[in-house]
Design a protein around this motif. Structure first.
Motif, PDB file in Angstrom:
ATOM      1  N   LEU A   1      -8.140   4.392   0.673  1.00 37.80           N
ATOM      2  CA  LEU A   1      -7.472   5.688   0.580  1.00 37.80           C
ATOM      3  C   LEU A   1      -6.145   5.570  -0.169  1.00 37.80           C
ATOM      4  CD1 LEU A   1      -7.375   8.684   1.305  1.00 37.80           C
ATOM      5  CD2 LEU A   1      -6.356   8.029   3.496  1.00 37.80           C
ATOM      6  N   LEU A   2      -5.362   4.552   0.154  1.00 31.65           N
ATOM      7  CA  LEU A   2      -4.086   4.378  -0.533  1.00 31.65           C
ATOM      8  C   LEU A   2      -4.289   4.066  -2.010  1.00 31.65           C
ATOM      9  CD1 LEU A   2      -1.061   4.369  -0.493  1.00 31.65           C
ATOM     10  CD2 LEU A   2      -1.106   2.000   0.296  1.00 31.65           C
ATOM     11  N   PHE A   3      -5.281   3.255  -2.321  1.00 36.25           N
ATOM     12  CA  PHE A   3      -5.583   2.933  -3.719  1.00 36.25           C
ATOM     13  C   PHE A   3      -5.895   4.211  -4.502  1.00 36.25           C
ATOM     14  CE2 PHE A   3      -8.277   1.548  -7.225  1.00 36.25           C
ATOM     15  CZ  PHE A   3      -7.586   0.442  -7.705  1.00 36.25           C
ATOM     16  N   VAL A   4      -6.736   5.063  -3.942  1.00 35.71           N
ATOM     17  CA  VAL A   4      -7.118   6.317  -4.605  1.00 35.71           C
ATOM     18  C   VAL A   4      -5.920   7.261  -4.706  1.00 35.71           C
ATOM     19  CG1 VAL A   4      -8.541   8.398  -4.363  1.00 35.71           C
ATOM     20  CG2 VAL A   4      -9.550   6.147  -3.987  1.00 35.71           C
ATOM     21  N   LEU A   5      -5.127   7.360  -3.642  1.00 33.78           N
ATOM     22  CA  LEU A   5      -3.966   8.248  -3.677  1.00 33.78           C
ATOM     23  C   LEU A   5      -2.931   7.790  -4.697  1.00 33.78           C
ATOM     24  CD1 LEU A   5      -3.369   9.168   0.068  1.00 33.78           C
ATOM     25  CD2 LEU A   5      -4.317  10.600  -1.748  1.00 33.78           C
TER      26      LEU A   5
ATOM     27  N   TYR B   1      -3.658   6.267  -7.485  1.00 27.86           N
ATOM     28  CA  TYR B   1      -4.238   6.653  -8.775  1.00 27.86           C
ATOM     29  C   TYR B   1      -3.998   8.145  -9.038  1.00 27.86           C
ATOM     30  CZ  TYR B   1      -7.623   7.833 -12.354  1.00 27.86           C
ATOM     31  OH  TYR B   1      -8.211   8.318 -13.488  1.00 27.86           O
ATOM     32  N   VAL B   2      -4.275   8.969  -8.042  1.00 24.78           N
ATOM     33  CA  VAL B   2      -4.090  10.411  -8.184  1.00 24.78           C
ATOM     34  C   VAL B   2      -2.616  10.731  -8.447  1.00 24.78           C
ATOM     35  CG1 VAL B   2      -4.196  12.619  -6.941  1.00 24.78           C
ATOM     36  CG2 VAL B   2      -6.112  11.017  -6.805  1.00 24.78           C
ATOM     37  N   ASP B   3      -1.718  10.077  -7.716  1.00 26.69           N
ATOM     38  CA  ASP B   3      -0.294  10.315  -7.915  1.00 26.69           C
ATOM     39  C   ASP B   3       0.149   9.919  -9.317  1.00 26.69           C
ATOM     40  OD1 ASP B   3       2.221  11.218  -6.702  1.00 26.69           O
ATOM     41  OD2 ASP B   3       2.846   9.132  -6.957  1.00 26.69           O
ATOM     42  N   LYS B   4      -0.374   8.826  -9.815  1.00 24.57           N
ATOM     43  CA  LYS B   4      -0.036   8.384 -11.175  1.00 24.57           C
ATOM     44  C   LYS B   4      -0.513   9.424 -12.205  1.00 24.57           C
ATOM     45  CE  LYS B   4       1.082   5.699 -14.622  1.00 24.57           C
ATOM     46  NZ  LYS B   4       2.427   5.233 -14.913  1.00 24.57           N
ATOM     47  N   GLN B   5      -1.738   9.908 -12.032  1.00 22.85           N
ATOM     48  CA  GLN B   5      -2.268  10.905 -12.959  1.00 22.85           C
ATOM     49  C   GLN B   5      -1.433  12.189 -12.917  1.00 22.85           C
ATOM     50  OE1 GLN B   5      -4.681  10.136 -15.202  1.00 22.85           O
ATOM     51  NE2 GLN B   5      -4.343   8.139 -14.257  1.00 22.85           N
TER      52      GLN B   5
ATOM     53  N   PHE C   1      -2.282  -3.852   1.159  1.00 21.47           N
ATOM     54  CA  PHE C   1      -2.950  -4.608   0.103  1.00 21.47           C
ATOM     55  C   PHE C   1      -3.476  -3.661  -0.979  1.00 21.47           C
ATOM     56  CE2 PHE C   1      -6.574  -6.987  -1.700  1.00 21.47           C
ATOM     57  CZ  PHE C   1      -5.858  -8.062  -2.202  1.00 21.47           C
ATOM     58  N   GLY C   2      -4.071  -2.555  -0.579  1.00 20.47           N
ATOM     59  CA  GLY C   2      -4.525  -1.555  -1.545  1.00 20.47           C
ATOM     60  C   GLY C   2      -3.370  -0.983  -2.346  1.00 20.47           C
ATOM     61  N   GLY C   3      -2.222  -0.839  -1.695  1.00 25.46           N
ATOM     62  CA  GLY C   3      -1.032  -0.362  -2.383  1.00 25.46           C
ATOM     63  C   GLY C   3      -0.516  -1.354  -3.413  1.00 25.46           C
ATOM     64  N   LEU C   4      -0.480  -2.625  -3.036  1.00 25.14           N
ATOM     65  CA  LEU C   4      -0.024  -3.651  -3.978  1.00 25.14           C
ATOM     66  C   LEU C   4      -0.955  -3.766  -5.178  1.00 25.14           C
ATOM     67  CD1 LEU C   4       1.083  -6.458  -1.490  1.00 25.14           C
ATOM     68  CD2 LEU C   4       2.569  -5.056  -2.930  1.00 25.14           C
ATOM     69  N   ILE C   5      -2.252  -3.720  -4.927  1.00 29.37           N
ATOM     70  CA  ILE C   5      -3.230  -3.796  -6.018  1.00 29.37           C
ATOM     71  C   ILE C   5      -3.090  -2.586  -6.942  1.00 29.37           C
ATOM     72  CG2 ILE C   5      -5.705  -3.779  -6.572  1.00 29.37           C
ATOM     73  CD1 ILE C   5      -4.720  -6.441  -5.457  1.00 29.37           C
ATOM     74  N   SER C   6      -2.934  -1.410  -6.355  1.00 29.41           N
ATOM     75  CA  SER C   6      -2.819  -0.205  -7.184  1.00 29.41           C
ATOM     76  C   SER C   6      -1.511  -0.175  -7.979  1.00 29.41           C
ATOM     77  CB  SER C   6      -2.960   1.052  -6.323  1.00 29.41           C
ATOM     78  OG  SER C   6      -1.919   1.140  -5.386  1.00 29.41           O
ATOM     79  N   MET C   7      -0.458  -0.753  -7.431  1.00 30.67           N
ATOM     80  CA  MET C   7       0.800  -0.831  -8.180  1.00 30.67           C
ATOM     81  C   MET C   7       0.595  -1.622  -9.473  1.00 30.67           C
ATOM     82  SD  MET C   7       3.666  -1.464  -5.203  1.00 30.67           S
ATOM     83  CE  MET C   7       5.077  -1.512  -6.290  1.00 30.67           C
ATOM     84  N   LYS C   8      -0.138  -2.705  -9.372  1.00 33.43           N
ATOM     85  CA  LYS C   8      -0.412  -3.537 -10.553  1.00 33.43           C
ATOM     86  C   LYS C   8      -1.422  -2.852 -11.484  1.00 33.43           C
ATOM     87  CE  LYS C   8       1.860  -7.357  -9.559  1.00 33.43           C
ATOM     88  NZ  LYS C   8       2.877  -7.933 -10.376  1.00 33.43           N
ATOM     89  N   ALA C   9      -2.495  -2.324 -10.914  1.00 32.03           N
ATOM     90  CA  ALA C   9      -3.580  -1.752 -11.721  1.00 32.03           C
ATOM     91  C   ALA C   9      -3.133  -0.519 -12.508  1.00 32.03           C
ATOM     92  CB  ALA C   9      -4.764  -1.397 -10.821  1.00 32.03           C
TER      93      ALA C   9
END
Length: 86
Positions: free
Chosen positions: A14-18, A20-24, A48-56
């Motif tokens: 959920l955090l990973f997707v959010l 991404y949505v916030d970045k868009q 962990f999902g947050g850290l991965i999404s920060m990098k991705a």
């Protein structure tokens, strides 16, 4: 055990997707997801999902609070997994 793993998978996904949505939305200068929502999800196990999404997505990388909270959330998730597995 399966409950904890499911919980962590949902939080991280959920955090990973959010993120991404916030970045868009940031790129399009639209309404954003509140930072406290992203931080809360990171703290309760989605770090962990947050850290991965920060990098991705190269999103929120300059915000020290996000790095700290997501790291703390990752440590919490690891502790939870170790505690449940003993």
């Amino acid at each position: 055990m399966i409950f904890v793993m499911s919980y962590l998978l949902i939080c991280n996904s959920l955090l990973f997707v959010l993120m991404y949505v916030d970045k868009q939305k940031a790129v399009k200068r639209q309404w954003r997801i509140p930072e406290k929502t992203l931080l809360f999800l990171g703290l309760i196990g989605g770090g962990f999902g947050g850290l991965i999404s920060m990098k991705a997505f190269r999103h929120k990388t300059m915000k020290r609070s996000f790095k700290m909270i997501y790291t703390l959330g990752t440590v919490f998730a690891i502790f939870l997994l170790v505690y449940v597995n003993r």
